[in-house]
Design a protein around this motif. Structure first.
Motif, mmCIF file in Angstrom:
data_model
loop_
_atom_site.group_PDB
_atom_site.id
_atom_site.type_symbol
_atom_site.label_atom_id
_atom_site.label_comp_id
_atom_site.label_asym_id
_atom_site.label_seq_id
_atom_site.Cartn_x
_atom_site.Cartn_y
_atom_site.Cartn_z
ATOM 1 N N ALA A 158 35.473 51.511 16.092
ATOM 2 C CA ALA A 158 36.857 51.045 16.034
ATOM 3 C C ALA A 158 37.470 51.246 14.647
ATOM 4 O O ALA A 158 38.664 51.529 14.519
ATOM 5 N N ASP A 159 36.641 51.114 13.601
ATOM 6 C CA ASP A 159 37.138 51.204 12.218
ATOM 7 C C ASP A 159 36.915 52.570 11.582
ATOM 8 O O ASP A 159 37.024 52.714 10.366
ATOM 9 N N ARG A 160 36.635 53.582 12.400
ATOM 10 C CA ARG A 160 36.247 54.880 11.839
ATOM 11 C C ARG A 160 37.345 55.528 10.992
ATOM 12 O O ARG A 160 37.049 56.354 10.119
ATOM 13 N N LYS A 161 38.600 55.161 11.206
ATOM 14 C CA LYS A 161 39.685 55.728 10.411
ATOM 15 C C LYS A 161 40.019 54.882 9.186
ATOM 16 O O LYS A 161 40.772 55.319 8.318
ATOM 17 N N PHE A 162 39.486 53.651 9.147
ATOM 18 C CA PHE A 162 39.740 52.750 8.029
ATOM 19 C C PHE A 162 38.593 52.720 7.027
ATOM 20 O O PHE A 162 38.809 52.648 5.818
ATOM 21 N N ASP A 163 37.347 52.757 7.543
ATOM 22 C CA ASP A 163 36.177 52.605 6.680
ATOM 23 C C ASP A 163 36.103 53.615 5.532
ATOM 24 O O ASP A 163 35.654 53.262 4.436
ATOM 25 N N PRO A 164 36.525 54.885 5.720
ATOM 26 C CA PRO A 164 36.449 55.815 4.589
ATOM 27 C C PRO A 164 37.322 55.423 3.409
ATOM 28 O O PRO A 164 37.114 55.901 2.294
ATOM 29 N N HIS A 165 38.289 54.523 3.628
ATOM 30 C CA HIS A 165 39.220 54.124 2.564
ATOM 31 C C HIS A 165 38.874 52.774 1.942
ATOM 32 O O HIS A 165 39.612 52.286 1.089
ATOM 33 N N ARG B 293 29.169 54.211 5.208
ATOM 34 C CA ARG B 293 28.590 54.012 6.531
ATOM 35 C C ARG B 293 28.487 55.351 7.260
ATOM 36 O O ARG B 293 29.324 56.232 7.050
ATOM 37 N N PRO B 294 27.486 55.538 8.107
ATOM 38 C CA PRO B 294 27.225 56.861 8.702
ATOM 39 C C PRO B 294 28.427 57.493 9.397
ATOM 40 O O PRO B 294 28.670 58.690 9.229
ATOM 41 N N LEU B 295 29.166 56.705 10.159
ATOM 42 C CA LEU B 295 30.308 57.271 10.866
ATOM 43 C C LEU B 295 31.440 57.597 9.901
ATOM 44 O O LEU B 295 32.073 58.656 9.995
ATOM 45 N N ALA B 296 31.686 56.715 8.943
ATOM 46 C CA ALA B 296 32.746 56.954 7.952
ATOM 47 C C ALA B 296 32.412 58.155 7.074
ATOM 48 O O ALA B 296 33.312 58.895 6.651
ATOM 49 N N ALA B 297 31.130 58.353 6.785
ATOM 50 C CA ALA B 297 30.710 59.454 5.919
ATOM 51 C C ALA B 297 30.532 60.772 6.674
ATOM 52 O O ALA B 297 30.182 61.791 6.074
ATOM 53 N N PRO C 249 36.864 43.986 16.686
ATOM 54 C CA PRO C 249 37.334 44.944 15.672
ATOM 55 C C PRO C 249 38.822 45.251 15.772
ATOM 56 O O PRO C 249 39.480 45.521 14.758
ATOM 57 N N TYR C 250 39.372 45.191 16.989
ATOM 58 C CA TYR C 250 40.776 45.534 17.178
ATOM 59 C C TYR C 250 41.710 44.370 16.851
ATOM 60 O O TYR C 250 42.908 44.584 16.634
ATOM 61 N N THR C 251 41.169 43.147 16.817
ATOM 62 C CA THR C 251 42.019 42.011 16.465
ATOM 63 C C THR C 251 42.486 42.086 15.021
ATOM 64 O O THR C 251 43.496 41.473 14.662
ATOM 65 N N LYS C 252 41.753 42.829 14.187
ATOM 66 C CA LYS C 252 42.160 42.974 12.786
ATOM 67 C C LYS C 252 43.472 43.734 12.641
ATOM 68 O O LYS C 252 44.100 43.690 11.588
ATOM 69 N N ARG C 253 43.882 44.425 13.703
ATOM 70 C CA ARG C 253 45.172 45.127 13.669
ATOM 71 C C ARG C 253 46.334 44.228 14.076
ATOM 72 O O ARG C 253 47.458 44.424 13.622
ATOM 73 N N TYR C 254 46.061 43.258 14.958
ATOM 74 C CA TYR C 254 47.166 42.551 15.605
ATOM 75 C C TYR C 254 47.152 41.033 15.432
ATOM 76 O O TYR C 254 48.187 40.386 15.612
ATOM 77 N N ASP D 28 42.008 45.972 2.344
ATOM 78 C CA ASP D 28 42.609 45.605 3.624
ATOM 79 C C ASP D 28 44.128 45.519 3.518
ATOM 80 O O ASP D 28 44.853 45.894 4.453
ATOM 81 N N ALA D 29 44.621 45.023 2.390
ATOM 82 C CA ALA D 29 46.069 44.927 2.192
ATOM 83 C C ALA D 29 46.715 46.313 2.186
ATOM 84 O O ALA D 29 47.776 46.533 2.776
#
Length: 291
Positions: A70-77, A84-88, A133-138, A192-193
Protein backbone atom coordinates in the motif's frame (compact mmCIF):
# COMPACT_ATOMS: atom_id res chain seq x y z
CA UNK A 1 18.09 -18.37 -11.41
CA UNK A 2 21.21 -19.35 -9.44
CA UNK A 3 21.48 -20.08 -5.72
CA UNK A 4 22.89 -16.63 -4.94
CA UNK A 5 19.90 -14.99 -6.60
CA UNK A 6 17.48 -17.24 -4.70
CA UNK A 7 19.20 -16.40 -1.41
CA UNK A 8 18.91 -12.66 -2.10
CA UNK A 9 15.24 -13.03 -2.95
CA UNK A 10 14.51 -15.00 0.23
CA UNK A 11 16.38 -12.38 2.24
CA UNK A 12 14.23 -9.68 0.65
CA UNK A 13 11.07 -11.62 1.55
CA UNK A 14 12.30 -12.01 5.13
CA UNK A 15 12.83 -8.26 5.42
CA UNK A 16 9.48 -7.60 3.73
CA UNK A 17 7.64 -9.44 6.50
CA UNK A 18 10.03 -8.06 9.17
CA UNK A 19 11.23 -11.41 10.48
CA UNK A 20 14.47 -9.56 11.18
CA UNK A 21 12.56 -7.03 13.33
CA UNK A 22 10.39 -8.84 15.90
CA UNK A 23 9.21 -5.68 17.70
CA UNK A 24 5.90 -5.59 15.82
CA UNK A 25 5.14 -9.22 16.63
CA UNK A 26 5.83 -8.55 20.31
CA UNK A 27 3.59 -5.47 20.38
CA UNK A 28 0.84 -7.52 18.78
CA UNK A 29 1.54 -10.63 20.81
CA UNK A 30 1.50 -9.41 24.40
CA UNK A 31 -2.13 -8.16 24.44
CA UNK A 32 -3.21 -11.35 22.68
CA UNK A 33 -1.54 -13.38 25.42
CA UNK A 34 -3.23 -11.19 28.06
CA UNK A 35 -6.53 -12.40 26.61
CA UNK A 36 -5.45 -16.03 26.22
CA UNK A 37 -4.50 -16.21 29.93
CA UNK A 38 -7.49 -14.28 31.28
CA UNK A 39 -10.01 -16.13 29.09
CA UNK A 40 -8.65 -19.43 30.46
CA UNK A 41 -8.54 -18.11 34.05
CA UNK A 42 -4.79 -18.56 34.17
CA UNK A 43 -4.74 -22.11 32.81
CA UNK A 44 -4.59 -21.91 29.01
CA UNK A 45 -4.10 -25.08 27.01
CA UNK A 46 -0.72 -25.47 25.36
CA UNK A 47 -2.27 -25.85 21.91
CA UNK A 48 -4.12 -22.54 22.33
CA UNK A 49 -0.88 -20.79 23.27
CA UNK A 50 0.87 -22.23 20.22
CA UNK A 51 -2.00 -21.30 17.88
CA UNK A 52 -2.18 -17.69 19.06
CA UNK A 53 1.59 -17.14 19.20
CA UNK A 54 2.14 -18.55 15.71
CA UNK A 55 -1.01 -16.88 14.40
CA UNK A 56 0.14 -13.53 15.72
CA UNK A 57 3.53 -13.90 14.04
CA UNK A 58 1.99 -14.97 10.74
CA UNK A 59 -0.65 -12.24 10.64
CA UNK A 60 1.87 -9.57 11.58
CA UNK A 61 4.04 -10.77 8.71
CA UNK A 62 1.10 -10.67 6.30
CA UNK A 63 0.21 -7.20 7.52
CA UNK A 64 3.73 -5.93 6.90
CA UNK A 65 3.66 -7.19 3.31
CA UNK A 66 0.27 -5.56 2.70
CA UNK A 67 1.44 -2.35 4.34
CA UNK A 68 4.51 -2.14 2.10
CA UNK A 69 2.39 -2.79 -0.98
CA UNK A 70 0.00 0.00 0.00
CA UNK A 71 2.88 2.39 0.80
CA UNK A 72 5.09 1.46 -2.15
CA UNK A 73 4.86 4.98 -3.62
CA UNK A 74 5.48 6.72 -0.29
CA UNK A 75 8.21 4.61 1.34
CA UNK A 76 10.99 5.66 -1.09
CA UNK A 77 10.52 9.26 0.11
CA UNK A 78 10.67 8.50 3.85
CA UNK A 79 14.09 8.27 5.48
CA UNK A 80 13.20 5.34 7.72
CA UNK A 81 11.51 3.22 5.04
CA UNK A 82 13.36 3.86 1.79
CA UNK A 83 15.54 0.76 2.24
CA UNK A 84 12.59 -1.64 2.51
CA UNK A 85 12.72 -4.31 -0.24
CA UNK A 86 9.70 -3.08 -2.18
CA UNK A 87 10.64 0.60 -1.87
CA UNK A 88 14.22 -0.18 -2.94
CA UNK A 89 13.06 -2.16 -6.00
CA UNK A 90 14.43 -5.50 -4.79
CA UNK A 91 11.06 -7.19 -5.36
CA UNK A 92 7.96 -6.49 -7.44
CA UNK A 93 4.57 -5.38 -6.02
CA UNK A 94 2.94 -8.68 -7.03
CA UNK A 95 5.52 -10.54 -4.97
CA UNK A 96 4.60 -8.54 -1.87
CA UNK A 97 0.94 -9.43 -2.40
CA UNK A 98 1.79 -13.09 -2.96
CA UNK A 99 3.92 -13.28 0.17
CA UNK A 100 1.25 -11.49 2.22
CA UNK A 101 -1.43 -13.86 0.94
CA UNK A 102 0.72 -16.90 1.78
CA UNK A 103 1.25 -15.77 5.37
CA UNK A 104 -2.43 -14.86 5.76
CA UNK A 105 -3.44 -18.31 4.45
CA UNK A 106 -1.09 -19.99 6.93
CA UNK A 107 -2.60 -17.93 9.76
CA UNK A 108 -6.11 -18.89 8.64
CA UNK A 109 -5.13 -22.58 8.69
CA UNK A 110 -4.36 -22.16 12.40
CA UNK A 111 -7.65 -20.36 13.02
CA UNK A 112 -9.52 -23.41 11.72
CA UNK A 113 -8.58 -25.18 14.97
CA UNK A 114 -10.57 -22.58 16.94
CA UNK A 115 -14.29 -22.08 17.56
CA UNK A 116 -16.42 -21.22 14.54
CA UNK A 117 -17.12 -17.73 15.92
CA UNK A 118 -13.36 -17.11 16.15
CA UNK A 119 -13.11 -18.15 12.50
CA UNK A 120 -15.73 -15.54 11.62
CA UNK A 121 -13.85 -12.89 13.62
CA UNK A 122 -10.66 -13.70 11.71
CA UNK A 123 -12.19 -12.23 8.55
CA UNK A 124 -12.85 -8.97 10.39
CA UNK A 125 -9.26 -8.99 11.63
CA UNK A 126 -7.96 -9.49 8.09
CA UNK A 127 -10.15 -6.67 6.76
CA UNK A 128 -8.85 -4.28 9.43
CA UNK A 129 -5.24 -5.26 8.74
CA UNK A 130 -5.71 -4.71 5.01
CA UNK A 131 -7.54 -1.39 5.50
CA UNK A 132 -5.11 0.15 7.99
CA UNK A 133 -2.41 1.29 5.49
CA UNK A 134 -5.01 3.16 3.45
CA UNK A 135 -6.48 4.98 6.45
CA UNK A 136 -3.31 7.08 6.54
CA UNK A 137 -4.60 8.78 3.38
CA UNK A 138 -8.11 9.59 4.56
CA UNK A 139 -8.50 9.25 8.35
CA UNK A 140 -6.91 11.76 10.74
CA UNK A 141 -6.24 9.12 13.42
CA UNK A 142 -5.16 5.89 11.68
CA UNK A 143 -3.60 4.77 14.96
CA UNK A 144 -7.11 3.98 16.22
CA UNK A 145 -7.64 1.58 13.34
CA UNK A 146 -4.27 0.01 14.08
CA UNK A 147 -5.32 -0.46 17.70
CA UNK A 148 -8.40 -2.38 16.63
CA UNK A 149 -6.47 -4.42 14.07
CA UNK A 150 -3.72 -5.25 16.56
CA UNK A 151 -6.27 -6.10 19.24
CA UNK A 152 -8.52 -8.49 17.36
CA UNK A 153 -6.71 -11.48 18.77
CA UNK A 154 -8.39 -10.53 22.06
CA UNK A 155 -12.02 -11.34 21.13
CA UNK A 156 -10.78 -14.35 19.17
CA UNK A 157 -9.19 -15.70 22.36
CA UNK A 158 -12.59 -15.60 24.06
CA UNK A 159 -14.15 -17.74 21.29
CA UNK A 160 -17.95 -17.99 21.47
CA UNK A 161 -18.61 -15.61 24.35
CA UNK A 162 -17.38 -12.05 24.63
CA UNK A 163 -17.68 -11.02 28.30
CA UNK A 164 -17.06 -7.53 29.64
CA UNK A 165 -13.38 -8.23 30.35
CA UNK A 166 -12.87 -8.93 26.64
CA UNK A 167 -14.04 -5.43 25.71
CA UNK A 168 -12.04 -3.85 28.53
CA UNK A 169 -8.91 -5.61 27.26
CA UNK A 170 -9.64 -4.44 23.73
CA UNK A 171 -10.11 -0.86 24.93
CA UNK A 172 -6.85 -1.04 26.89
CA UNK A 173 -5.07 -2.33 23.79
CA UNK A 174 -6.43 0.51 21.65
CA UNK A 175 -4.92 3.04 24.08
CA UNK A 176 -1.70 1.02 24.23
CA UNK A 177 -1.44 0.88 20.44
CA UNK A 178 -2.33 4.55 20.09
CA UNK A 179 0.48 5.48 22.47
CA UNK A 180 3.30 3.50 20.90
CA UNK A 181 2.21 4.09 17.31
CA UNK A 182 2.03 7.83 17.96
CA UNK A 183 5.62 7.60 19.18
CA UNK A 184 6.38 5.81 15.92
CA UNK A 185 4.57 8.51 13.93
CA UNK A 186 6.60 11.20 15.70
CA UNK A 187 9.71 9.72 14.08
CA UNK A 188 8.30 10.29 10.59
CA UNK A 189 6.47 13.55 11.30
CA UNK A 190 8.40 15.70 8.79
CA UNK A 191 8.34 13.13 5.99
CA UNK A 192 4.62 12.38 6.49
CA UNK A 193 3.77 16.08 6.40
CA UNK A 194 5.56 16.50 3.06
CA UNK A 195 3.74 13.49 1.60
CA UNK A 196 0.33 14.63 2.83
CA UNK A 197 -0.23 11.58 5.02
CA UNK A 198 -2.40 11.71 8.13
CA UNK A 199 -1.08 10.58 11.52
CA UNK A 200 -1.85 11.27 15.15
CA UNK A 201 1.52 13.00 15.56
CA UNK A 202 0.60 15.55 12.89
CA UNK A 203 -2.95 16.04 14.15
CA UNK A 204 -1.95 16.49 17.79
CA UNK A 205 0.92 18.87 17.11
CA UNK A 206 2.39 20.17 20.35
CA UNK A 207 -0.01 17.98 22.34
CA UNK A 208 1.53 14.77 21.01
CA UNK A 209 3.64 14.00 24.10
CA UNK A 210 0.71 14.69 26.43
CA UNK A 211 -1.54 12.44 24.33
CA UNK A 212 0.96 9.57 24.43
CA UNK A 213 1.24 9.75 28.20
CA UNK A 214 -2.53 10.11 28.62
CA UNK A 215 -3.03 7.02 26.45
CA UNK A 216 -0.63 4.97 28.55
CA UNK A 217 -2.42 6.22 31.68
CA UNK A 218 -5.83 5.28 30.25
CA UNK A 219 -4.54 1.81 29.37
CA UNK A 220 -3.28 1.27 32.91
CA UNK A 221 -6.46 2.62 34.51
CA UNK A 222 -8.61 0.26 32.43
CA UNK A 223 -6.38 -2.69 33.27
CA UNK A 224 -6.41 -1.71 36.94
CA UNK A 225 -10.22 -1.58 36.97
CA UNK A 226 -10.30 -4.94 35.19
CA UNK A 227 -8.03 -6.49 37.81
CA UNK A 228 -10.14 -5.16 40.69
CA UNK A 229 -13.34 -6.38 39.06
CA UNK A 230 -11.90 -9.85 38.38
CA UNK A 231 -10.32 -9.94 41.85
CA UNK A 232 -6.88 -10.72 40.47
CA UNK A 233 -4.06 -11.23 42.97
CA UNK A 234 -1.47 -8.62 43.95
CA UNK A 235 1.21 -9.72 41.42
CA UNK A 236 -1.11 -8.49 38.67
CA UNK A 237 -1.06 -5.00 40.16
CA UNK A 238 2.70 -5.24 40.65
CA UNK A 239 2.92 -5.87 36.91
CA UNK A 240 0.81 -2.77 36.26
CA UNK A 241 3.09 -0.75 38.55
CA UNK A 242 6.12 -1.93 36.59
CA UNK A 243 4.35 -1.02 33.34
CA UNK A 244 3.58 2.44 34.74
CA UNK A 245 7.24 2.97 35.62
CA UNK A 246 8.27 1.95 32.11
CA UNK A 247 5.67 4.28 30.59
CA UNK A 248 6.96 7.14 32.72
CA UNK A 249 10.42 6.59 31.24
CA UNK A 250 8.90 7.13 27.82
CA UNK A 251 8.19 10.72 28.75
CA UNK A 252 11.91 11.28 29.18
CA UNK A 253 12.55 9.72 25.79
CA UNK A 254 9.93 11.63 23.77
CA UNK A 255 9.69 15.00 25.53
CA UNK A 256 12.23 16.60 23.16
CA UNK A 257 10.58 14.93 20.12
CA UNK A 258 13.92 13.81 18.69
CA UNK A 259 13.78 11.04 16.08
CA UNK A 260 16.17 8.93 18.12
CA UNK A 261 14.24 9.32 21.37
CA UNK A 262 10.83 8.64 19.82
CA UNK A 263 12.10 5.58 17.97
CA UNK A 264 13.75 4.27 21.11
CA UNK A 265 10.46 4.70 22.99
CA UNK A 266 8.60 2.78 20.29
CA UNK A 267 11.14 -0.05 20.36
CA UNK A 268 10.89 -0.13 24.16
CA UNK A 269 7.06 -0.18 24.26
CA UNK A 270 6.81 -3.96 24.08
CA UNK A 271 8.24 -4.17 27.62
CA UNK A 272 5.14 -2.39 28.90
CA UNK A 273 2.97 -5.16 27.44
CA UNK A 274 5.38 -7.77 28.78
CA UNK A 275 5.15 -6.34 32.30
CA UNK A 276 1.36 -6.58 32.21
CA UNK A 277 1.56 -10.15 30.94
CA UNK A 278 4.03 -11.13 33.66
CA UNK A 279 1.62 -9.75 36.25
CA UNK A 280 -1.26 -11.78 34.80
CA UNK A 281 0.75 -15.01 34.75
CA UNK A 282 2.09 -14.50 38.28
CA UNK A 283 -1.28 -13.46 39.61
CA UNK A 284 -3.19 -16.67 39.11
CA UNK A 285 -1.07 -19.13 41.12
CA UNK A 286 -1.21 -16.68 44.05
CA UNK A 287 -4.89 -15.72 43.89
CA UNK A 288 -5.48 -17.32 47.28
CA UNK A 289 -3.65 -14.31 48.79
CA UNK A 290 -6.55 -12.01 47.84
CA UNK A 291 -8.34 -11.05 51.07
Amino acid sequence: MNWSSITRRLDAYERLVRLDKPIGALLLGWPTLWAVWLAAHGRPRLDMIVIFVLGTLLMRSAGCALNDFADRKFDPHVERTRARPLAAGEIEPWEALAVGAAFAAAAFALVLFLHRFAIALSFVALALAAAYPYTKRYFVLPQLVLGLAFGFGIPMAYAARLPAECWLLLAANVFYSFAYDTEYAMVDREDDAKLGLRTSALLLGRWDVAAVMASYAAMLLILGALGAWMRLAWPYFAGLAAAAALAAWHWRLIRTRSREGCFKAFMHANWIGAAVFAGIVAGYPLDWLWP
